[in-house]
Design a protein around this motif. Structure first.
Motif, PDB file in Angstrom:
ATOM      1  N   HIS B  34      10.599   7.055 -10.228  1.00  0.00           N
ATOM      2  CA  HIS B  34      10.309   7.385  -8.102  1.00  0.00           C
ATOM      3  C   HIS B  34       8.522   7.622  -8.033  1.00  0.00           C
ATOM      4  N   HIS B  60       9.596   2.434  -9.488  1.00  0.00           N
ATOM      5  CA  HIS B  60      11.060   2.770  -8.119  1.00  0.00           C
ATOM      6  C   HIS B  60      10.408   3.565  -7.050  1.00  0.00           C
ATOM      7  N   VAL B  62      11.087   4.715  -3.231  1.00  0.00           N
ATOM      8  CA  VAL B  62      11.999   5.754  -1.906  1.00  0.00           C
ATOM      9  C   VAL B  62      11.146   5.080  -0.990  1.00  0.00           C
ATOM     10  N   GLU B  94      11.135  -1.391  -4.385  1.00  0.00           N
ATOM     11  CA  GLU B  94      10.935  -0.991  -3.266  1.00  0.00           C
ATOM     12  C   GLU B  94      12.914  -1.872  -2.958  1.00  0.00           C
ATOM     13  N   HIS B  95      13.319  -1.297  -1.516  1.00  0.00           N
ATOM     14  CA  HIS B  95      14.833  -0.814  -1.843  1.00  0.00           C
ATOM     15  C   HIS B  95      14.778  -2.431  -0.027  1.00  0.00           C
ATOM     16  N   LEU B 109      18.288   5.434   2.988  1.00  0.00           N
ATOM     17  CA  LEU B 109      17.744   4.223   2.225  1.00  0.00           C
ATOM     18  C   LEU B 109      18.610   3.775   3.646  1.00  0.00           C
TER      19      LEU B 109
END
Lengths: 246, 278
Positions: B34, B60, B62, B94-95, B109
């Motif tokens: 992360h 990644h 968050v 990323e989301h 999220l």
């Protein structure tokens, strides 16, 4: 604000405030996000303050964290930024009034947390000082590493309390009447966060430097507290510990 | 090219396993962390540099919340850029989610409205983030527990639009897709059909838990059989991609994670064999 933007702002508000009605977003789904938010922040706060946990026990810390989270909305997408004001909150929280040193210890723990994650910076080289004529040193402004923070307590021995209640060790007794203590938190050569205990005069000197004062002005600030203040050993310590930034 | 990760299985590297991974150097295709856990320097970053020297690494995120109506936090973007520059990872993801309104954040999220108006704003945020870090992002589909009541597109259509507008890639989280199918009735066939195959750079697998009638994407369990089955469908549809085992709560011993990754690897190998025969 358009409909979708209003919907987003409303959802954030509903997550922050469980007293708001849940009808607009669906009770079951909203409950998941409310729970994630509250539990996530409470766990975050608890993880930041292991010495407070030793001092007051897990249940009391959980209660403090729950109340802090209720009053303090998250203001960053980086969870490692949450919990900064916990020490100030504890100072003003009536159920913790019997433990007036807690806030200072919490501010020390926050500084250690930030020292762990702070951005790296190039160290100030003693050679820089050697290249400047000694009679001009008084005009120097010295910068500290981003990991460095000064924590002061006028009344409570926060360094002794912190040292006596580190997690994993057996707590030892501390004389609460021994007076206030100060610490410079910094990043050790092994990159762990550490602290240097400071006298009031040392702390005044460092506070002045951190505020942008020249070496001469900072020295004057220390001398007003302690006529015997000796600049040299403190400066050597700051250089040897890598606290100063280029 | 949105990723240089190998089309093999990898695991999410979390704090309880840092020491063991550095000391034992397990055989695994790649690792993901992360991003925010390595903002901004010190011991975490020094550790990550050592990991990156030995493994392909994926960052990644968050916490950027690119799907928020408010712009991404410039401080957060600057920290991400610093990290990307320091590590030069094989992928940055990323989301497609939101997490703030103005200065008020939920560290979660959250599902975004899939509307044309939102698309314009969110495409601009994705472009801003990609410009800031100087490379394309992989955007991940979300698991969610509620929906905007006036959606104009599906999540998959929204992702495909973002790909064509911004040049980003996609990260397909198979567990999220399964959770949404169960919770929200997402049409899996339509979802897979809407995604541009060549832009999918990574898959995620994880275990969910159940709360009342909802499946919750907790990353707290082994991958469920139904999710493995959906993964097989995804492999048959899109072919092999770098595949991550994520585990974030009740984190098990490293060997358990490696065992899950080995399961994914067997499916990747079987799919590659089928691909050769095709």
């Amino acid at each position: 604000m358009s409909d979708w933007q209003r919907w987003q702002a409303g959802l954030i508000a509903a997550i922050h405030d469980p007293a708001l009605p849940d009808t607009a977003y669906g009770a079951d789904g909203l409950a998941v996000y409310r729970n994630n938010y509250r539990v996530g922040l409470i766990d975050t706060v608890k993880s930041l303050y292991p010495v407070i946990a030793q001092l007051v026990g897990d249940d009391f810390l959980t209660g403090l964290a729950r109340e802090y989270v209720r009053r303090t909305p998250s203001a960053s997408g980086n969870l490692h930024r949450y919990g900064e004001g916990f020490g100030n909150f504890v100072d003003g929280f009536e159920p913790a009034a019997d433990l007036p040193y807690l806030g200072g210890v919490a501010r020390l723990e926050w500084a250690l947390h930030r020292a762990y994650y702070a951005v790296d910076a190039t160290q100030f080289s003693p050679a820089t000082l050697a290249a400047i004529a000694p009679e001009s040193w008084g005009e120097l402004c010295l910068a500290f590493q981003p990991a460095c923070a000064l924590v002061r307590s006028a009344h409570w021995p926060i360094v002794a309390i912190w040292q006596a209640h580190r997690p994993g060790g057996a707590p030892s007794r501390v004389d609460l009447g021994s007076g206030g203590e100060n610490a410079l938190v910094y990043r050790q050569p092994d990159l762990e966060a550490g602290l240097l205990p400071l006298s009031d005069a040392d702390a005044a000197f460092i506070a002045a430097l951190m505020g942008g004062a020249t070496l001469e002005t900072a020295t004057d600030a220390a001398l007003t507290l302690d006529a015997d203040f000796d600049l040299q050993p403190l400066l050597v310590t700051l250089l040897q510990t890598g606290c100063l930034a280029a | 090219m949105t990723t240089t990760l190998p089309a093999a299985s990898g695991i999410g590297l979390r704090a309880p396993h840092y020491r063991q991974v550095l000391d034992s150097r397990p055989a695994i295709g790649w690792l993901e962390v992360h991003s925010e856990n390595f903002f901004d320097g010190g011991l975490p970053l020094a550790m990550l540099r050592r990991v990156a020297a030995d493994y392909p690494l994926s960052l990644h995120g968050v916490g950027l919340g690119l799907g928020s109506a408010s712009r991404p936090d410039p401080t957060h973007l600057a920290s991400l850029k610093r990290l990307v520059d320091a590590i030069e990872p094989a992928a940055v993801s990323e989301h497609l989610a939101f997490n703030h309104a103005g200065q008020r954040y939920a560290n979660d999220l959250l599902p975004i409205p899939y509307t044309r108006a939102a698309l314009d704003t969110i495409a601009a945020h994705v472009a801003e983030a990609q410009d800031a870090i100087g490379r394309p992002l992989l955007l991940e589909n979300l698991s969610s527990y509620l929906e905007y009541p006036a959606n104009e597109l599906t999540e998959a259509e929204f992702l495909a639009e973002l790909v064509s507008r911004t040049g980003c890639g996609l990260l397909l989280d198979v567990n999220n897709l399964y959770v949404n199918q169960q919770n929200l009735g997402t049409d899996v066939d339509a979802f897979l059909a809407a995604l541009p195959a060549e832009t999918i750079g990574e898959y995620h697998l994880a275990g969910y838990s159940q709360r009342g009638t909802l499946l919750i994407d907790t990353h707290s369990r082994p991958v469920h059989d139904a999710v493995w089955a959906l993964y097989d469908r995804v492999l048959a549809h899109f072919g092999p991609r770098p595949t991550l085992i994520e585990w974030d709560i009740d984190i098990p011993p490293l060997d358990t994670l490696l065992g899950e990754a080995a399961k994914a690897q067997r499916r990747l190998d079987a799919d590659a064999t089928r691909g050769d025969a095709r």
